[in-house]
Motif scaffolding. Structure first.
Motif, PDB file in Angstrom:
ATOM      1  N   LEU A  91      -0.386  -3.172   2.048  1.00  0.00           N
ATOM      2  CA  LEU A  91       0.599  -2.477   1.350  1.00  0.00           C
ATOM      3  C   LEU A  91       1.904  -3.086   1.312  1.00  0.00           C
ATOM      4  O   LEU A  91       2.509  -2.799   0.086  1.00  0.00           O
ATOM      5  CB  LEU A  91       0.710  -1.012   2.038  1.00  0.00           C
ATOM      6  CG  LEU A  91      -0.571   0.049   1.941  1.00  0.00           C
ATOM      7  CD1 LEU A  91      -0.169   1.193   2.901  1.00  0.00           C
ATOM      8  CD2 LEU A  91      -0.685   0.553   0.609  1.00  0.00           C
ATOM      9  N   GLU A  92       2.356  -3.907   2.222  1.00  0.00           N
ATOM     10  CA  GLU A  92       3.583  -4.498   2.137  1.00  0.00           C
ATOM     11  C   GLU A  92       3.615  -5.720   1.251  1.00  0.00           C
ATOM     12  O   GLU A  92       4.366  -5.796   0.457  1.00  0.00           O
ATOM     13  CB  GLU A  92       3.643  -5.004   3.502  1.00  0.00           C
ATOM     14  CG  GLU A  92       5.073  -5.998   3.573  1.00  0.00           C
ATOM     15  CD  GLU A  92       5.208  -6.755   5.013  1.00  0.00           C
ATOM     16  OE1 GLU A  92       6.134  -7.554   5.013  1.00  0.00           O
ATOM     17  OE2 GLU A  92       4.566  -6.444   5.799  1.00  0.00           O
ATOM     18  N   GLU A  93       2.415  -6.271   0.856  1.00  0.00           N
ATOM     19  CA  GLU A  93       2.274  -7.666  -0.004  1.00  0.00           C
ATOM     20  C   GLU A  93       2.227  -6.990  -1.317  1.00  0.00           C
ATOM     21  O   GLU A  93       2.500  -7.407  -2.331  1.00  0.00           O
ATOM     22  CB  GLU A  93       0.985  -8.152   0.444  1.00  0.00           C
ATOM     23  CG  GLU A  93       0.864  -8.886   1.775  1.00  0.00           C
ATOM     24  CD  GLU A  93      -0.502  -9.519   1.962  1.00  0.00           C
ATOM     25  OE1 GLU A  93      -1.369  -9.199   1.249  1.00  0.00           O
ATOM     26  OE2 GLU A  93      -0.368 -10.546   2.854  1.00  0.00           O
ATOM     27  N   MET A  94       1.785  -5.587  -1.512  1.00  0.00           N
ATOM     28  CA  MET A  94       1.561  -4.866  -3.008  1.00  0.00           C
ATOM     29  C   MET A  94       2.746  -4.284  -3.310  1.00  0.00           C
ATOM     30  O   MET A  94       3.191  -3.860  -4.239  1.00  0.00           O
ATOM     31  CB  MET A  94       0.652  -3.785  -2.920  1.00  0.00           C
ATOM     32  CG  MET A  94      -0.903  -4.322  -2.718  1.00  0.00           C
ATOM     33  SD  MET A  94      -1.960  -3.002  -2.454  1.00  0.00           S
ATOM     34  CE  MET A  94      -2.114  -2.454  -4.103  1.00  0.00           C
ATOM     35  N   GLY A  95       3.923  -4.232  -2.208  1.00  0.00           N
ATOM     36  CA  GLY A  95       5.364  -3.886  -2.564  1.00  0.00           C
ATOM     37  C   GLY A  95       5.605  -2.573  -2.461  1.00  0.00           C
ATOM     38  O   GLY A  95       6.671  -2.028  -2.702  1.00  0.00           O
ATOM     39  N   TYR A  96       4.537  -1.921  -1.811  1.00  0.00           N
ATOM     40  CA  TYR A  96       4.615  -0.475  -1.479  1.00  0.00           C
ATOM     41  C   TYR A  96       5.346  -0.174  -0.181  1.00  0.00           C
ATOM     42  O   TYR A  96       5.980   1.083  -0.232  1.00  0.00           O
ATOM     43  CB  TYR A  96       3.207   0.231  -1.556  1.00  0.00           C
ATOM     44  CG  TYR A  96       2.460   0.026  -2.848  1.00  0.00           C
ATOM     45  CD1 TYR A  96       3.231  -0.133  -3.907  1.00  0.00           C
ATOM     46  CD2 TYR A  96       0.951   0.351  -2.721  1.00  0.00           C
ATOM     47  CE1 TYR A  96       2.525  -0.190  -5.338  1.00  0.00           C
ATOM     48  CE2 TYR A  96       0.515   0.053  -3.978  1.00  0.00           C
ATOM     49  CZ  TYR A  96       1.059  -0.051  -5.297  1.00  0.00           C
ATOM     50  OH  TYR A  96       0.200  -0.341  -6.527  1.00  0.00           O
ATOM     51  N   LEU A  97       5.433  -1.016   0.646  1.00  0.00           N
ATOM     52  CA  LEU A  97       5.822  -0.763   1.881  1.00  0.00           C
ATOM     53  C   LEU A  97       7.063  -1.999   2.122  1.00  0.00           C
ATOM     54  O   LEU A  97       6.983  -2.957   1.847  1.00  0.00           O
ATOM     55  CB  LEU A  97       5.234  -0.605   3.133  1.00  0.00           C
ATOM     56  CG  LEU A  97       4.374   0.442   3.147  1.00  0.00           C
ATOM     57  CD1 LEU A  97       3.214   0.094   4.369  1.00  0.00           C
ATOM     58  CD2 LEU A  97       4.686   1.699   3.346  1.00  0.00           C
ATOM     59  N   SER A  98       8.028  -1.565   3.139  1.00  0.00           N
ATOM     60  CA  SER A  98       9.314  -2.688   3.321  1.00  0.00           C
ATOM     61  C   SER A  98       9.245  -2.688   5.032  1.00  0.00           C
ATOM     62  O   SER A  98       8.950  -1.621   5.629  1.00  0.00           O
ATOM     63  CB  SER A  98      10.577  -2.463   2.980  1.00  0.00           C
ATOM     64  OG  SER A  98      11.159  -1.184   3.391  1.00  0.00           O
ATOM     65  N   VAL A  99       9.474  -3.747   5.573  1.00  0.00           N
ATOM     66  CA  VAL A  99       9.517  -3.826   6.986  1.00  0.00           C
ATOM     67  C   VAL A  99      10.933  -4.073   7.597  1.00  0.00           C
ATOM     68  O   VAL A  99      11.597  -4.911   7.059  1.00  0.00           O
ATOM     69  CB  VAL A  99       8.330  -4.977   7.339  1.00  0.00           C
ATOM     70  CG1 VAL A  99       8.404  -5.132   9.039  1.00  0.00           C
ATOM     71  CG2 VAL A  99       6.965  -4.639   6.961  1.00  0.00           C
TER      72      VAL A  99
END
Length: 193
Positions: A91-99
């Protein structure tokens, strides 16, 4: 081995079934799973919607998300870290989450992005169905009854297959006719049920 490809913009991520499959898919036949067990609660891809919705409600660490799912299911099932963390990374790689790791603990705190909110909004029915299933327990269809889980899973599989094919190489005229014929045949069969 079947592979599923999730595309976002120009980024594609291949997920091998049985390795980092975020879907916990297939028929559980009443098996309630266990921590790290073979519980099949959400259907293919469903865990993505649950994680996104939980993070949209409250930015969280991975462990907090696992505990939140376990609590909502009354302790009957907890997704394993080996499924949750790869899904969060996807989900992070898809741009849906930030860390964010700024809290000093070294743990990653996940927050939903604008793209993540758009994805959730575009898939609101599926996200709501997955959250309702958690409220209704592993074997229930959710507090409002509604669509049987195996039908929801099949619809999502069909949508994913169509999206994958339509975002690949352009269809020839012949392929477009065959594509439409398959969908028309499925619609006719469903009407006869």
């Amino acid at each position: 081995m079947r592979h599923f490809h999730f595309g976002h913009g120009h980024h594609h991520c291949s997920v091998a079934r049985g390795e980092h499959d975020d879907g916990l898919s297939g028929g559980g036949r009443g098996h309630r799973g266990g921590r790290g067990g073979g519980g099949r609660v959400f259907g293919h891809g469903g865990l993505r919607f649950v994680l996104l919705q939980l993070i949209a409600d409250k930015p969280s660490h991975g462990y907090e998300l696992i505990k939140a799912i376990e609590e909502r299911l009354g302790g009957s099932y907890a997704p394993s870290p080996g499924v949750v963390y790869p899904t969060l990374t996807l989900l992070e790689e898809m741009g849906y989450l930030s860390v964010d790791t700024a809290d000093g603990s070294g743990r990653k705190s996940y927050s939903i992005t604008g793209s993540g909110r758009e994805f959730l909004a575009a898939n609101r029915e599926m996200a709501d169905a997955m959250m309702a299933r958690m409220s209704g327990g592993v074997d229930g269809a959710g507090p409002r009854g509604g669509r049987p889980p195996q039908v929801t899973r099949a619809i999502e599989n069909l949508k994913l297959a169509m999206r994958m094919r339509l975002t690949g190489a352009p269809l020839t005229d012949q392929q477009a006719h065959e594509f439409a014929a398959v969908l028309d045949a499925a619609a006719q069969q469903i009407e006869r049920i």
